[in-house]
Design an enzyme around this catalytic site. Structure first.
Site, PDB file in Angstrom:
ATOM      1  N   ARG A  21      -4.211   2.008   0.073  1.00 49.62           N
ATOM      2  CA  ARG A  21      -4.143   2.188  -1.376  1.00 49.62           C
ATOM      3  C   ARG A  21      -5.377   1.534  -1.974  1.00 49.62           C
ATOM      4  O   ARG A  21      -5.902   0.575  -1.371  1.00 49.62           O
ATOM      5  CB  ARG A  21      -2.868   1.493  -1.873  1.00 49.62           C
ATOM      6  CG  ARG A  21      -2.550   1.688  -3.330  1.00 49.62           C
ATOM      7  CD  ARG A  21      -1.258   0.950  -3.667  1.00 49.62           C
ATOM      8  NE  ARG A  21      -0.808   1.294  -4.996  1.00 49.62           N
ATOM      9  CZ  ARG A  21       0.214   0.717  -5.619  1.00 49.62           C
ATOM     10  NH1 ARG A  21       0.898  -0.234  -5.013  1.00 49.62           N
ATOM     11  NH2 ARG A  21       0.558   1.088  -6.831  1.00 49.62           N
ATOM     12  N   TYR A  44      -2.599   6.464  -0.635  1.00 51.31           N
ATOM     13  CA  TYR A  44      -1.465   6.445  -1.570  1.00 51.31           C
ATOM     14  C   TYR A  44      -1.725   7.370  -2.757  1.00 51.31           C
ATOM     15  O   TYR A  44      -0.850   8.133  -3.178  1.00 51.31           O
ATOM     16  CB  TYR A  44      -1.277   5.001  -2.039  1.00 51.31           C
ATOM     17  CG  TYR A  44      -0.140   4.741  -2.998  1.00 51.31           C
ATOM     18  CD1 TYR A  44       1.135   4.449  -2.526  1.00 51.31           C
ATOM     19  CD2 TYR A  44      -0.343   4.739  -4.381  1.00 51.31           C
ATOM     20  CE1 TYR A  44       2.180   4.176  -3.398  1.00 51.31           C
ATOM     21  CE2 TYR A  44       0.694   4.469  -5.265  1.00 51.31           C
ATOM     22  CZ  TYR A  44       1.958   4.188  -4.766  1.00 51.31           C
ATOM     23  OH  TYR A  44       2.988   3.920  -5.638  1.00 51.31           O
ATOM     24  N   SER A  62       0.809  -1.227   0.000  1.00 51.46           N
ATOM     25  CA  SER A  62       0.000   0.000   0.000  1.00 51.46           C
ATOM     26  C   SER A  62       0.835   1.265   0.000  1.00 51.46           C
ATOM     27  O   SER A  62       0.278   2.368   0.064  1.00 51.46           O
ATOM     28  CB  SER A  62      -0.888   0.036   1.247  1.00 51.46           C
ATOM     29  OG  SER A  62      -1.678  -1.091   1.312  1.00 51.46           O
ATOM     30  N   GLY A  63       2.169   1.122  -0.005  1.00 52.07           N
ATOM     31  CA  GLY A  63       3.008   2.316   0.066  1.00 52.07           C
ATOM     32  C   GLY A  63       3.890   2.341   1.297  1.00 52.07           C
ATOM     33  O   GLY A  63       4.376   3.398   1.721  1.00 52.07           O
ATOM     34  N   HIS A  82       2.505  -4.594   9.538  1.00 50.19           N
ATOM     35  CA  HIS A  82       1.269  -4.907   8.814  1.00 50.19           C
ATOM     36  C   HIS A  82       0.211  -5.445   9.786  1.00 50.19           C
ATOM     37  O   HIS A  82      -0.876  -5.825   9.364  1.00 50.19           O
ATOM     38  CB  HIS A  82       1.518  -5.990   7.764  1.00 50.19           C
ATOM     39  CG  HIS A  82       2.426  -5.586   6.638  1.00 50.19           C
ATOM     40  ND1 HIS A  82       2.342  -4.371   5.994  1.00 50.19           N
ATOM     41  CD2 HIS A  82       3.420  -6.264   6.003  1.00 50.19           C
ATOM     42  CE1 HIS A  82       3.250  -4.323   5.029  1.00 50.19           C
ATOM     43  NE2 HIS A  82       3.919  -5.442   5.027  1.00 50.19           N
ATOM     44  N   THR A 128       6.999   1.177   1.878  1.00 48.77           N
ATOM     45  CA  THR A 128       8.396   1.580   1.674  1.00 48.77           C
ATOM     46  C   THR A 128       8.489   3.100   1.589  1.00 48.77           C
ATOM     47  O   THR A 128       9.380   3.724   2.177  1.00 48.77           O
ATOM     48  CB  THR A 128       8.921   0.960   0.351  1.00 48.77           C
ATOM     49  OG1 THR A 128       8.568  -0.419   0.314  1.00 48.77           O
ATOM     50  CG2 THR A 128      10.419   1.115   0.222  1.00 48.77           C
ATOM     51  N   SER A 158      -0.324  -5.328  -7.126  1.00 43.03           N
ATOM     52  CA  SER A 158       1.026  -5.221  -6.584  1.00 43.03           C
ATOM     53  C   SER A 158       1.354  -6.449  -5.719  1.00 43.03           C
ATOM     54  O   SER A 158       2.441  -7.029  -5.822  1.00 43.03           O
ATOM     55  CB  SER A 158       1.148  -3.928  -5.767  1.00 43.03           C
ATOM     56  OG  SER A 158       2.455  -3.757  -5.317  1.00 43.03           O
ATOM     57  N   ARG A 166       8.484  -1.480  -8.204  1.00 41.75           N
ATOM     58  CA  ARG A 166       8.012  -2.041  -9.473  1.00 41.75           C
ATOM     59  C   ARG A 166       7.617  -0.893 -10.391  1.00 41.75           C
ATOM     60  O   ARG A 166       8.423  -0.368 -11.122  1.00 41.75           O
ATOM     61  CB  ARG A 166       6.856  -3.037  -9.217  1.00 41.75           C
ATOM     62  CG  ARG A 166       6.479  -3.897 -10.423  1.00 41.75           C
ATOM     63  CD  ARG A 166       5.322  -4.838 -10.083  1.00 41.75           C
ATOM     64  NE  ARG A 166       4.093  -4.117  -9.797  1.00 41.75           N
ATOM     65  CZ  ARG A 166       3.152  -3.830 -10.688  1.00 41.75           C
ATOM     66  NH1 ARG A 166       3.263  -4.225 -11.932  1.00 41.75           N
ATOM     67  NH2 ARG A 166       2.064  -3.146 -10.323  1.00 41.75           N
ATOM     68  N   LYS A 167       6.350  -0.431 -10.318  1.00 42.02           N
ATOM     69  CA  LYS A 167       5.889   0.625 -11.225  1.00 42.02           C
ATOM     70  C   LYS A 167       5.434   1.883 -10.491  1.00 42.02           C
ATOM     71  O   LYS A 167       5.510   2.981 -11.016  1.00 42.02           O
ATOM     72  CB  LYS A 167       4.706   0.108 -12.037  1.00 42.02           C
ATOM     73  CG  LYS A 167       5.060  -0.642 -13.304  1.00 42.02           C
ATOM     74  CD  LYS A 167       3.759  -1.082 -13.934  1.00 42.02           C
ATOM     75  CE  LYS A 167       3.797  -1.163 -15.425  1.00 42.02           C
ATOM     76  NZ  LYS A 167       2.477  -1.599 -15.934  1.00 42.02           N
TER      77      LYS A 167
HETATM   78  P1  PAP Z   1       5.549  -3.759   1.482  1.00 44.95           P
HETATM   79  O1  PAP Z   1       4.216  -3.567   2.123  1.00 44.95           O
HETATM   80  O2  PAP Z   1       5.837  -5.176   1.114  1.00 44.95           O
HETATM   81  O3  PAP Z   1       6.662  -3.129   2.240  1.00 44.95           O
HETATM   82  P2  PAP Z   1       5.036  -1.535  -0.259  1.00 44.95           P
HETATM   83  O4  PAP Z   1       6.183  -0.619  -0.203  1.00 44.95           O
HETATM   84  O5  PAP Z   1       3.814  -1.174   0.496  1.00 44.95           O
HETATM   85  O6  PAP Z   1       5.513  -3.018   0.076  1.00 44.95           O
HETATM   86  O7  PAP Z   1       4.546  -1.724  -1.745  1.00 44.95           O
HETATM   87  C1  PAP Z   1       5.351  -1.658  -2.862  1.00 44.95           C
HETATM   88  C2  PAP Z   1       4.609  -0.789  -3.837  1.00 44.95           C
HETATM   89  O8  PAP Z   1       4.929   0.570  -3.581  1.00 44.95           O
HETATM   90  C3  PAP Z   1       5.030  -1.084  -5.252  1.00 44.95           C
HETATM   91  O9  PAP Z   1       3.897  -0.777  -6.070  1.00 44.95           O
HETATM   92  P3  PAP Z   1       3.685  -1.413  -7.511  1.00 44.95           P
HETATM   93  O10 PAP Z   1       3.804  -2.900  -7.372  1.00 44.95           O
HETATM   94  O11 PAP Z   1       2.304  -1.002  -7.911  1.00 44.95           O
HETATM   95  O12 PAP Z   1       4.707  -0.823  -8.376  1.00 44.95           O
HETATM   96  C4  PAP Z   1       6.169  -0.095  -5.400  1.00 44.95           C
HETATM   97  O13 PAP Z   1       6.502   0.160  -6.745  1.00 44.95           O
HETATM   98  C5  PAP Z   1       5.615   1.116  -4.692  1.00 44.95           C
HETATM   99  N1  PAP Z   1       6.654   2.036  -4.206  1.00 44.95           N
HETATM  100  C6  PAP Z   1       7.866   1.715  -3.671  1.00 44.95           C
HETATM  101  N2  PAP Z   1       8.536   2.808  -3.333  1.00 44.95           N
HETATM  102  C7  PAP Z   1       7.755   3.872  -3.648  1.00 44.95           C
HETATM  103  C8  PAP Z   1       7.929   5.287  -3.557  1.00 44.95           C
HETATM  104  N3  PAP Z   1       9.034   5.827  -3.069  1.00 44.95           N
HETATM  105  N4  PAP Z   1       6.907   6.070  -3.971  1.00 44.95           N
HETATM  106  C9  PAP Z   1       5.780   5.537  -4.476  1.00 44.95           C
HETATM  107  N5  PAP Z   1       5.567   4.214  -4.597  1.00 44.95           N
HETATM  108  C10 PAP Z   1       6.535   3.373  -4.198  1.00 44.95           C
END
Ligand code: PAP
Length: 338
Positions: free
Chosen positions: A158, A224, A74-75, A137, A77, A166, A291-292
């Site tokens: 998110r 998010y 959900s965001g 979490h 990181t 994701s 990722r994206k």
């Molecule tokens: P986690 O709960 O396992 O720690 P988390 O960071 O919540 O993971 O989720 C990763 C998602 O946040 C990814 O989304 P996506 O799969 O749709 O691409 C990742 O790309 C996105 N993400 C990581 N870092 C950032 C950032 N600095 N700003 C915005 N989105 C981010």
């Protein structure tokens, strides 16, 4: 840590007490692990159950603690990076900032995946600098002493469509090699039934949402998609909430924009540490967290029928709560799902 150990092993290393408990719990196939178990009203990966029991037994919250809480994908990181940067902005210059050489998950560790994970002894938190920063979490009702303390919780949710996509990508990326991949259809069906790690997503989100309405001084609730639209505004709200407000001078000097840039997806993803490093004491590569980072990527995966089904679930479970999501990035004409 043993996230990537063969799935058959994931229950082998648990203590007897936990093994016995698992026998009494409803169980389903896992996403990246062999099983998910229903415990305290939510679905957990096996080792997180043992960890949360230890956490509930041993963790003593302090009023000065700060907790970044989320559903996976959900965001987390991003919010960990922003929180760390806001709270520590007087300790570190941007040019030599720890976020340039450490993944945010190493700077703000999870209770259930790091600190209390894998049969570790009770962690020594005495060396944590104040304020102590943690990530989790864990659903709100299972947060032990935190629920009765005055500490600050920052939650980001998110939209469930993008969170699901994701999470599905992530699970298949990190699952043990010999474990069969989880198909999109199967994962979607489980998600809509609430059976995803730390799910049902609607209960996880709702518990924190209600708490943020009840105790706005203690629980800050972000989305998010809103953060993507205006990260500077959210940084200001975050800093005020945490009692670290930006001064006029800091605003004039562009400190907020500097932090936003340091923690942006593009900056973090491009760092050597996040291209090649590993999360400390784990087998997770840092790069799997980037990722994206788009709003609305789900349209590339879900059929109209799937969209309809998830929309119905959201309406049924969250309708009337006041909680809505932007599911596509069109700022001028956002589609709202209730
Ligand atoms: P986690 O709960 O396992 O720690 P988390 O960071 O919540 O993971 O989720 C990763 C998602 O946040 C990814 O989304 P996506 O799969 O749709 O691409 C990742 O790309 C996105 N993400 C990581 N870092 C950032 C950032 N600095 N700003 C915005 N989105 C981010």
């Amino acid at each position: 840590m043993t996230e990537n150990q063969p799935a058959d092993d994931e229950e082998k290393y648990l203590g007897n007490e936990c093994k016995e408990l698992l026998l009494s719990l409803p169980k389903k196939r896992g996403w990246r692990t062999l099983h998910l178990y229903q415990f305290q009203g939510f679905w957990w990966e096996t080792q997180a159950i043992e960890a949360v029991i230890s956490f509930q037994k041993h963790f003593q919250a302090r009023d000065s603690d700060i907790v970044v809480a989320t559903l996976p994908k959900s965001g987390t990181t991003w919010l960990k990076a922003l929180t760390f940067a806001v709270v520590n902005r007087h300790r570190f210059a941007i040019k030599t900032h720890p976020l340039l050489t450490s993944n945010p998950h190493d700077l703000v560790p999870y209770f259930e995946l790091h600190l209390y994970a894998n049969n570790q002894l009770v962690p020594d938190l005495s060396k944590f600098p104040e304020p102590r920063l943690f990530g989790t979490h864990i659903p709100f009702p299972s947060l032990g002493t935190i629920t009765e303390s005055n500490c600050k919780i920052v939650y980001v949710c998110r939209n469930p469509f993008d969170t699901f996509i994701s999470a599905w990508h992530f699970a298949n990326k990190i699952k043990p090699q010999h474990q069969a991949p989880l198909s999109l259809d199967e994962a979607f069906d489980m998600y809509c039934q609430g059976m995803s790690p730390y799910g049902p997503f609607w209960d996880h989100v709702l518990e924190y949402w209600k708490e943020s309405l009840k105790r706005p001084q203690n629980v800050l609730f972000f989305k998010y998609e809103d953060m993507k639209e205006d990260v500077v505004l959210h940084l200001k709200r975050l800093a005020e909430f945490l009692d670290y407000p930006f001064t006029m001078e800091e605003e004039r000097n562009g400190v907020i924009e500097d932090i936003a840039k340091l923690c942006s997806f593009e900056s973090l993803k491009a760092l050597e540490v996040n291209k090649t490093g590993m999360i400390r004491m784990s087998k997770f590569e840092n790069k799997v967290f980037f990722r994206k980072a788009e709003v609305g990527d789900w349209v590339n995966y879900l059929t109209p029928k799937m969209e309809e089904r998830m929309s119905k679930v959201i309406e049924e479970k969250l309708g009337g709560s006041g909680l809505t999501f932007k599911v596509i990035p069109d700022v001028a004409n956002p589609v709202q799902q209730n």
